[in-house]
Design a protein around this motif. Structure first.
Motif, mmCIF file in Angstrom:
data_model
loop_
_atom_site.group_PDB
_atom_site.id
_atom_site.type_symbol
_atom_site.label_atom_id
_atom_site.label_comp_id
_atom_site.label_asym_id
_atom_site.label_seq_id
_atom_site.Cartn_x
_atom_site.Cartn_y
_atom_site.Cartn_z
ATOM 1 N N UNK A 9 -4.666 6.147 -1.322
ATOM 2 C CA UNK A 9 -3.872 4.926 -1.266
ATOM 3 C C UNK A 9 -4.122 4.100 -2.523
ATOM 4 N N UNK A 10 -3.044 3.549 -3.067
ATOM 5 C CA UNK A 10 -3.111 2.589 -4.166
ATOM 6 C C UNK A 10 -2.198 1.423 -3.788
ATOM 7 N N UNK A 11 -2.184 0.405 -4.608
ATOM 8 C CA UNK A 11 -1.319 -0.743 -4.345
ATOM 9 C C UNK A 11 -0.216 -0.810 -5.394
ATOM 10 N N UNK A 12 1.015 -0.912 -4.943
ATOM 11 C CA UNK A 12 2.150 -1.086 -5.835
ATOM 12 C C UNK A 12 2.051 -2.476 -6.452
ATOM 13 N N UNK A 28 -10.409 10.355 -10.939
ATOM 14 C CA UNK A 28 -9.833 11.656 -10.612
ATOM 15 C C UNK A 28 -8.310 11.615 -10.712
ATOM 16 N N UNK A 29 -7.695 10.544 -10.179
ATOM 17 C CA UNK A 29 -6.231 10.485 -10.214
ATOM 18 C C UNK A 29 -5.725 10.473 -11.642
ATOM 19 N N UNK A 30 -6.416 9.763 -12.532
ATOM 20 C CA UNK A 30 -6.015 9.730 -13.935
ATOM 21 C C UNK A 30 -6.190 11.105 -14.583
ATOM 22 N N UNK A 31 -7.253 11.799 -14.222
ATOM 23 C CA UNK A 31 -7.449 13.167 -14.725
ATOM 24 C C UNK A 31 -6.333 14.093 -14.271
ATOM 25 N N UNK A 32 -5.962 13.964 -12.993
ATOM 26 C CA UNK A 32 -4.839 14.764 -12.484
ATOM 27 C C UNK A 32 -3.574 14.461 -13.277
ATOM 28 N N UNK A 33 -3.312 13.169 -13.514
ATOM 29 C CA UNK A 33 -2.088 12.785 -14.223
ATOM 30 C C UNK A 33 -2.111 13.225 -15.687
ATOM 31 N N UNK A 34 -3.290 13.303 -16.289
ATOM 32 C CA UNK A 34 -3.390 13.817 -17.659
ATOM 33 C C UNK A 34 -3.049 15.306 -17.691
ATOM 34 N N UNK A 35 -3.448 16.033 -16.644
ATOM 35 C CA UNK A 35 -3.175 17.473 -16.557
ATOM 36 C C UNK A 35 -1.746 17.770 -16.115
ATOM 37 N N UNK A 36 -1.213 16.933 -15.240
ATOM 38 C CA UNK A 36 0.074 17.192 -14.599
ATOM 39 C C UNK A 36 0.735 15.839 -14.371
ATOM 40 N N UNK A 37 1.557 15.424 -15.294
ATOM 41 C CA UNK A 37 2.104 14.059 -15.292
ATOM 42 C C UNK A 37 3.296 13.903 -14.349
ATOM 43 N N UNK A 41 0.852 -1.190 0.000
ATOM 44 C CA UNK A 41 0.000 0.000 0.000
ATOM 45 C C UNK A 41 0.888 1.240 0.000
ATOM 46 N N UNK A 42 0.545 2.178 -0.876
ATOM 47 C CA UNK A 42 1.357 3.388 -1.021
ATOM 48 C C UNK A 42 0.426 4.571 -1.242
ATOM 49 N N UNK A 43 0.735 5.682 -0.576
ATOM 50 C CA UNK A 43 -0.018 6.914 -0.796
ATOM 51 C C UNK A 43 0.467 7.530 -2.107
ATOM 52 N N UNK A 44 -0.472 7.862 -2.973
ATOM 53 C CA UNK A 44 -0.180 8.490 -4.257
ATOM 54 C C UNK A 44 -0.697 9.919 -4.213
ATOM 55 N N UNK A 45 0.198 10.882 -4.392
ATOM 56 C CA UNK A 45 -0.183 12.294 -4.415
ATOM 57 C C UNK A 45 -0.083 12.816 -5.838
ATOM 58 N N UNK A 46 -1.148 13.482 -6.266
ATOM 59 C CA UNK A 46 -1.197 14.110 -7.584
ATOM 60 C C UNK A 46 -1.682 15.540 -7.399
ATOM 61 N N UNK A 47 -1.618 16.314 -8.469
ATOM 62 C CA UNK A 47 -2.183 17.664 -8.468
ATOM 63 C C UNK A 47 -2.819 17.905 -9.826
ATOM 64 N N UNK A 48 -3.938 18.611 -9.836
ATOM 65 C CA UNK A 48 -4.611 18.888 -11.098
ATOM 66 C C UNK A 48 -3.941 20.068 -11.805
ATOM 67 N N UNK A 49 -4.512 20.489 -12.915
ATOM 68 C CA UNK A 49 -3.917 21.559 -13.726
ATOM 69 C C UNK A 49 -3.824 22.873 -12.957
ATOM 70 N N UNK A 50 -4.686 23.085 -11.972
ATOM 71 C CA UNK A 50 -4.646 24.317 -11.173
ATOM 72 C C UNK A 50 -3.781 24.162 -9.924
ATOM 73 N N UNK A 51 -3.130 23.010 -9.786
ATOM 74 C CA UNK A 51 -2.228 22.798 -8.659
ATOM 75 C C UNK A 51 -2.908 22.312 -7.401
#
Length: 192
Positions: free
Chosen positions: A42-45, A62-71, A26-36
């Motif tokens: 949590x996701x699984x490695x 949502x996480x995929x949307x964030x990654x599309x905006x800010x990879x 289990x790992x915490x995944x942090x992302x940010x959208x296009x506006x920061x």
């Protein structure tokens, strides 16, 4: 002591698999959208190596949307039983369809059906709606293999920074940091 962050991660991860009572991957995944605006979950490695750290998800979430905006993303493993954590930062890219297909095929059938039934991160009017969609997927794929949905797949975080934190008495913790400079890693220490 190793000066290779992947060798060190492998050793710590192996210890975590022995000591953590539940989901050492289990790992915490942090992302940010296009506006920061940040978001963490949590996701699984599901794979790791010198090319990066892999997780899978609905690519309409949502996480995929964030990654599309800010990879770019950050990961945090916290292994409480070992009093350790590992922080990883870097750019993110989709894994190949072949890699996503192979992992999807390894999942339990119910998990596969759930990937088809879920509109991950979208509003749900009632749990019964999701359960009905799951039952529909059971009927749709009865007697056949469940293919990977086109909207589901993996992502790889390619690390440019990895920090290993070890708890020490009196909050005199040890922090080792590895920064990637092109193909080479630079190692250093951080104050606790």
């Amino acid at each position: 002591m190793t000066d290779d962050p992947f060798t060190l991660f492998d050793a710590w991860f192996a210890e975590a698999r022995q000591s953590e009572p539940s989901d050492p991957n289990a790992v915490a995944l942090a992302t940010a959208d296009a506006r920061g605006r940040p978001s963490v979950r949590m996701v699984l490695l599901k794979g790791h190596g010198p090319d990066g750290f892999v997780f899978y998800t609905n690519r309409e979430s949502r996480k995929a949307g964030d990654l599309a905006d800010n990879a770019r993303a950050a990961l945090l493993f916290h292994w409480k039983s070992l009093r350790r954590q590992v922080r990883i930062e870097g750019p993110v890219a989709r894994v190949s369809d072949a890699e996503s297909d192979a992992y999807f095929a390894s999942r339990s059938r119910d998990s596969q059906l759930g990937a088809w039934a879920s509109d991950q991160s979208r509003p749900l009017d009632a749990r019964a709606t999701f359960e009905a969609r799951f039952a529909d997927m059971q009927a749709r794929f009865a007697g056949q293999d469940v293919p990977r949905p086109p909207h589901w797949g993996g992502y790889r975080v390619a690390p440019v920074r990895i920090e290993f934190w070890q708890d020490r008495a009196h909050r005199l913790h040890e922090r080792r940091v590895f920064d990637r400079d092109d193909a080479d890693w630079r190692e250093g220490l951080l104050y606790p």
